[in-house]
Motif scaffolding. Structure first.
Motif, PDB file in Angstrom:
ATOM      1  N   GLY A 178       0.825  -1.202   0.376  1.00 55.18           N
ATOM      2  CA  GLY A 178       0.423  -0.230  -0.425  1.00 55.18           C
ATOM      3  C   GLY A 178       0.734   1.144   0.078  1.00 55.18           C
ATOM      4  N   ILE A 179       0.038   2.120   0.280  1.00 55.58           N
ATOM      5  CA  ILE A 179       1.069   3.279   0.650  1.00 55.58           C
ATOM      6  C   ILE A 179       2.191   3.986   1.714  1.00 55.58           C
ATOM      7  CG2 ILE A 179      -0.134   4.817   1.839  1.00 55.58           C
ATOM      8  CD1 ILE A 179      -0.041   7.392   0.322  1.00 55.58           C
ATOM      9  N   ASP A 180       2.187   3.023   2.329  1.00 51.64           N
ATOM     10  CA  ASP A 180       3.488   2.883   3.440  1.00 51.64           C
ATOM     11  C   ASP A 180       4.126   2.221   2.883  1.00 51.64           C
ATOM     12  OD1 ASP A 180       1.666   0.087   3.990  1.00 51.64           O
ATOM     13  OD2 ASP A 180       1.552   0.707   5.491  1.00 51.64           O
ATOM     14  N   GLY A 181       4.250   1.749   1.509  1.00 49.18           N
ATOM     15  CA  GLY A 181       5.577   0.619   0.852  1.00 49.18           C
ATOM     16  C   GLY A 181       5.935  -0.760   1.928  1.00 49.18           C
ATOM     17  N   LYS A 182       4.595  -1.080   2.789  1.00 47.06           N
ATOM     18  CA  LYS A 182       4.757  -2.701   3.031  1.00 47.06           C
ATOM     19  C   LYS A 182       4.508  -3.663   2.610  1.00 47.06           C
ATOM     20  CE  LYS A 182       5.207  -2.219   8.532  1.00 47.06           C
ATOM     21  NZ  LYS A 182       6.792  -3.018   8.501  1.00 47.06           N
ATOM     22  N   LYS A 183       5.066  -4.720   1.660  1.00 50.44           N
ATOM     23  CA  LYS A 183       4.781  -5.603   1.544  1.00 50.44           C
ATOM     24  C   LYS A 183       4.089  -7.116   1.979  1.00 50.44           C
ATOM     25  CE  LYS A 183       7.526  -5.003  -3.387  1.00 50.44           C
ATOM     26  NZ  LYS A 183       8.262  -5.159  -4.048  1.00 50.44           N
ATOM     27  N   SER A 184       4.391  -7.042   3.285  1.00 52.13           N
ATOM     28  CA  SER A 184       4.340  -7.854   4.397  1.00 52.13           C
ATOM     29  C   SER A 184       4.644  -7.454   5.623  1.00 52.13           C
ATOM     30  CB  SER A 184       5.437  -9.335   3.843  1.00 52.13           C
ATOM     31  OG  SER A 184       6.613  -9.324   3.796  1.00 52.13           O
ATOM     32  N   LEU A 185       4.490  -8.685   6.419  1.00 51.61           N
ATOM     33  CA  LEU A 185       4.101  -8.332   7.458  1.00 51.61           C
ATOM     34  C   LEU A 185       5.277  -9.470   8.615  1.00 51.61           C
ATOM     35  CD1 LEU A 185       0.982  -7.094   9.103  1.00 51.61           C
ATOM     36  CD2 LEU A 185       2.801  -5.802   7.791  1.00 51.61           C
TER      37      LEU A 185
END
Length: 242
Positions: A74-81
């Motif tokens: 998303g807009i925060d750049g996170k592709k995974s947790l």
């Protein structure tokens, strides 16, 4: 054993089947309540779903591990947790699900066959988890009201079900000769659908409707602030929203 390994093991050994059973029992009660016309009871049960640890964990697992677009940032750049971040998100959902604030949407241009592009607007993983949590509460209520021949974004339904129905009713052995297929292309349906028209039809407590309103506002075209739904969130939630 490291701290991160503990989170990994806790996630790995979570009894997902039991969590699904707990959530489904509540969903089944919501469905029955709406079918019998008791919307007040349905809304009370929806609150139980949203405050349920089982539903929160399933929502996080769905968007981080099972969905096809789970690696889309998303807009925060996170592709995974990480596993630790997943458990942290569960705590955030528990504390803030009633007044969830959506972040902005990442816009991804998708080419169309006619040479134009459409914008796929992707929420953050956290926002998608909140949407999925809402889906668990909203879906059974609206499944009780949907038309039997509606196939879009429905659980256990898809394109092949529609194809089978068409085949059975249009083949030569079927009764009647005046058969017709009507194709409708509602231009810019997602972009122009009225927020108020959507929200008036939602079966849910008021705080959920407020959250949905903020969700819709997060993806609007500035030229049409009261219209449009973002494409790129949880698919089944879209079926409820339009």
């Amino acid at each position: 054993m490291t701290h991160s390994t503990n989170y990994s093991d806790n996630w790995k050994f979570t009894d997902w089947t039991e969590l699904q059973k707990v959530t489904f029992r509540l969903q089944r009660r919501i469905f029955k309540a709406v079918k019998t016309g008791d919307k007040a009871k349905a809304k009370r049960l929806q609150k139980l779903v949203l405050s349920s640890y089982a539903a929160r964990m399933l929502a996080i697992r769905q968007v981080t591990q099972l969905n096809a677009g789970k690696k889309t940032a998303g807009i925060d750049g996170k592709k995974s947790l990480t596993f630790e971040e997943r458990f942290q998100l569960e705590k955030v959902l528990k504390e803030k699900y009633k007044d969830w604030k959506h972040q902005g949407l990442r816009e991804i241009p998708i080419p169309k066959k006619d040479g134009t592009t459409r914008l796929l607007k992707v929420p953050t993983i956290a926002d998608r988890a909140w949407q999925c949590l809402l889906k668990y509460a909203l879906e059974p209520a609206h499944e009780a009201t949907f038309d039997a021949r509606s196939y879009g974004f429905r659980p256990g339904r898809g394109t092949h079900d529609a194809q089978k129905f068409l085949f059975n009713n249009l083949r030569s052995q079927s009764n009647g000769v005046n058969k017709r297929v009507i194709e409708l292309d509602i231009e810019k349906c997602f972009d122009r659908i009225s927020h108020q028209a959507i929200l008036e039809r939602v079966i849910a407590p008021e705080f959920i409707i407020g959250g949905l309103r903020r969700c819709l506002k997060s993806g609007v075209n500035p030229q049409f602030p009261e219209q449009g739904t973002p494409q790129g969130g949880v698919g089944a939630l879209r079926s409820v929203l339009w």
